[in-house]
Design a protein around this motif. Structure first.
Motif, PDB file in Angstrom:
ATOM      1  N   GLU A   4      53.259  60.317  -7.234  1.00 37.25           N
ATOM      2  CA  GLU A   4      52.880  58.920  -7.411  1.00 37.25           C
ATOM      3  C   GLU A   4      54.048  58.006  -7.041  1.00 37.25           C
ATOM      4  O   GLU A   4      53.873  56.996  -6.387  1.00 37.25           O
ATOM      5  CB  GLU A   4      52.479  58.685  -8.866  1.00 37.25           C
ATOM      6  N   VAL A   5      55.250  58.356  -7.453  1.00 39.08           N
ATOM      7  CA  VAL A   5      56.419  57.554  -7.155  1.00 39.08           C
ATOM      8  C   VAL A   5      56.761  57.639  -5.682  1.00 39.08           C
ATOM      9  O   VAL A   5      57.105  56.653  -5.053  1.00 39.08           O
ATOM     10  CB  VAL A   5      57.620  57.992  -8.029  1.00 39.08           C
ATOM     11  N   SER A   6      56.644  58.827  -5.076  1.00 37.17           N
ATOM     12  CA  SER A   6      57.009  58.996  -3.676  1.00 37.17           C
ATOM     13  C   SER A   6      56.041  58.271  -2.740  1.00 37.17           C
ATOM     14  O   SER A   6      56.417  57.932  -1.630  1.00 37.17           O
ATOM     15  CB  SER A   6      57.089  60.478  -3.317  1.00 37.17           C
ATOM     16  N   SER A   7      54.814  58.018  -3.169  1.00 40.01           N
ATOM     17  CA  SER A   7      53.857  57.309  -2.323  1.00 40.01           C
ATOM     18  C   SER A   7      54.064  55.800  -2.361  1.00 40.01           C
ATOM     19  O   SER A   7      53.482  55.075  -1.583  1.00 40.01           O
ATOM     20  CB  SER A   7      52.422  57.637  -2.743  1.00 40.01           C
ATOM     21  N   ARG A   8      54.918  55.344  -3.253  1.00 37.12           N
ATOM     22  CA  ARG A   8      55.199  53.925  -3.417  1.00 37.12           C
ATOM     23  C   ARG A   8      56.445  53.592  -2.601  1.00 37.12           C
ATOM     24  O   ARG A   8      57.488  54.210  -2.787  1.00 37.12           O
ATOM     25  CB  ARG A   8      55.440  53.647  -4.897  1.00 37.12           C
ATOM     26  N   ALA A  15      61.026  45.265  -5.862  1.00 37.84           N
ATOM     27  CA  ALA A  15      60.390  44.003  -6.245  1.00 37.84           C
ATOM     28  C   ALA A  15      59.829  44.070  -7.666  1.00 37.84           C
ATOM     29  O   ALA A  15      59.994  43.127  -8.448  1.00 37.84           O
ATOM     30  CB  ALA A  15      59.290  43.641  -5.260  1.00 37.84           C
ATOM     31  N   ALA A  16      59.184  45.174  -8.015  1.00 37.97           N
ATOM     32  CA  ALA A  16      58.624  45.313  -9.364  1.00 37.97           C
ATOM     33  C   ALA A  16      59.740  45.371 -10.407  1.00 37.97           C
ATOM     34  O   ALA A  16      59.620  44.765 -11.482  1.00 37.97           O
ATOM     35  CB  ALA A  16      57.750  46.554  -9.448  1.00 37.97           C
ATOM     36  N   ALA A  17      60.821  46.066 -10.098  1.00 41.90           N
ATOM     37  CA  ALA A  17      61.940  46.165 -11.046  1.00 41.90           C
ATOM     38  C   ALA A  17      62.602  44.801 -11.259  1.00 41.90           C
ATOM     39  O   ALA A  17      62.931  44.434 -12.398  1.00 41.90           O
ATOM     40  CB  ALA A  17      62.961  47.175 -10.546  1.00 41.90           C
ATOM     41  N   LEU A  69      52.215  44.877  -9.599  1.00 45.28           N
ATOM     42  CA  LEU A  69      52.856  45.240  -8.336  1.00 45.28           C
ATOM     43  C   LEU A  69      53.184  46.723  -8.312  1.00 45.28           C
ATOM     44  O   LEU A  69      52.970  47.396  -7.292  1.00 45.28           O
ATOM     45  CB  LEU A  69      54.127  44.411  -8.123  1.00 45.28           C
ATOM     46  N   TRP A  70      53.679  47.254  -9.407  1.00 42.53           N
ATOM     47  CA  TRP A  70      53.991  48.687  -9.499  1.00 42.53           C
ATOM     48  C   TRP A  70      52.745  49.531  -9.224  1.00 42.53           C
ATOM     49  O   TRP A  70      52.820  50.572  -8.586  1.00 42.53           O
ATOM     50  CB  TRP A  70      54.554  48.998 -10.881  1.00 42.53           C
ATOM     51  N   ARG A  71      51.595  49.046  -9.684  1.00 43.09           N
ATOM     52  CA  ARG A  71      50.331  49.765  -9.469  1.00 43.09           C
ATOM     53  C   ARG A  71      49.686  49.433  -8.130  1.00 43.09           C
ATOM     54  O   ARG A  71      48.541  49.793  -7.886  1.00 43.09           O
ATOM     55  CB  ARG A  71      49.365  49.448 -10.602  1.00 43.09           C
ATOM     56  N   LEU A  72      50.424  48.720  -7.288  1.00 45.06           N
ATOM     57  CA  LEU A  72      49.984  48.367  -5.928  1.00 45.06           C
ATOM     58  C   LEU A  72      48.722  47.508  -5.926  1.00 45.06           C
ATOM     59  O   LEU A  72      47.836  47.675  -5.077  1.00 45.06           O
ATOM     60  CB  LEU A  72      49.804  49.616  -5.063  1.00 45.06           C
ATOM     61  N   LYS A  73      48.660  46.569  -6.856  1.00 46.85           N
ATOM     62  CA  LYS A  73      47.549  45.612  -6.888  1.00 46.85           C
ATOM     63  C   LYS A  73      47.915  44.445  -5.975  1.00 46.85           C
ATOM     64  O   LYS A  73      48.954  43.811  -6.147  1.00 46.85           O
ATOM     65  CB  LYS A  73      47.306  45.099  -8.309  1.00 46.85           C
ATOM     66  N   THR A 122      55.992  46.877   1.924  1.00 43.21           N
ATOM     67  CA  THR A 122      55.218  46.374   0.789  1.00 43.21           C
ATOM     68  C   THR A 122      53.872  45.855   1.265  1.00 43.21           C
ATOM     69  O   THR A 122      52.832  46.128   0.652  1.00 43.21           O
ATOM     70  CB  THR A 122      55.989  45.260   0.056  1.00 43.21           C
ATOM     71  N   THR A 123      53.882  45.121   2.359  1.00 43.80           N
ATOM     72  CA  THR A 123      52.632  44.598   2.919  1.00 43.80           C
ATOM     73  C   THR A 123      51.683  45.736   3.265  1.00 43.80           C
ATOM     74  O   THR A 123      50.492  45.679   2.953  1.00 43.80           O
ATOM     75  CB  THR A 123      52.924  43.741   4.165  1.00 43.80           C
ATOM     76  N   ALA A 124      52.203  46.779   3.889  1.00 38.33           N
ATOM     77  CA  ALA A 124      51.363  47.924   4.266  1.00 38.33           C
ATOM     78  C   ALA A 124      50.801  48.640   3.047  1.00 38.33           C
ATOM     79  O   ALA A 124      49.657  49.112   3.058  1.00 38.33           O
ATOM     80  CB  ALA A 124      52.167  48.896   5.125  1.00 38.33           C
TER      81      ALA A 124
END
Length: 134
Positions: A4-8, A15-17, A69-73, A122-124
């Protein structure tokens, strides 16, 4: 969890941090205002209580946005960027009041978070159908 972390993208993590860090700072400010109100160390109780509510409310909101943002919303991108604009305004007033170190730190955080949230990775990740694969 590691997949999950590696796909982010790293830029999303940054940015989330940074958004969470700003939220935590707002929460500390709200708690400090509450502490001064409870202990009687403030001369203006009428302003300490609203500052407590505002500080804790802003902290909750910013932490919610950081989590989004962390959850890619995709909705979280705009509030993260707007937070950085407000942080830039606060930095400006720090500079004009002679608090150059604080202003410099705020500008650095705002620029780093803005660059991270607006970066192509991030955009992608946030808009996979339009900009690439998630």
């Amino acid at each position: 969890m590691s997949s999950e972390v590696s796909s982010r993208p790293f830029t999303v993590v940054v940015a989330a941090a940074l958004e969470a860090l700003i939220g935590a700072a707002a929460g500390v400010g709200g708690l400090y205002s509450m502490f001064t109100a409870v202990t009687g160390r403030t001369g203006e109780l009428d302003s300490a209580l609203p500052l407590t509510v505002i500080g804790l409310g802003v902290a909750a909101l910013l932490l919610f946005v950081a989590q989004g943002l962390w959850r890619l919303k995709e909705w979280a991108r705009t509030p993260v960027f707007i937070t950085q604009l407000f942080l830039g305004v606060v930095a400006y007033y720090m500079f004009t009041s002679g608090q150059y170190l604080v202003g410099g730190v705020l500008v650095a955080v705002a620029v780093a978070a803005s660059a991270a949230v607006l970066s192509p990775p991030t955009t992608a990740a946030l808009f996979p159908g339009e900009w690439g694969e998630k």
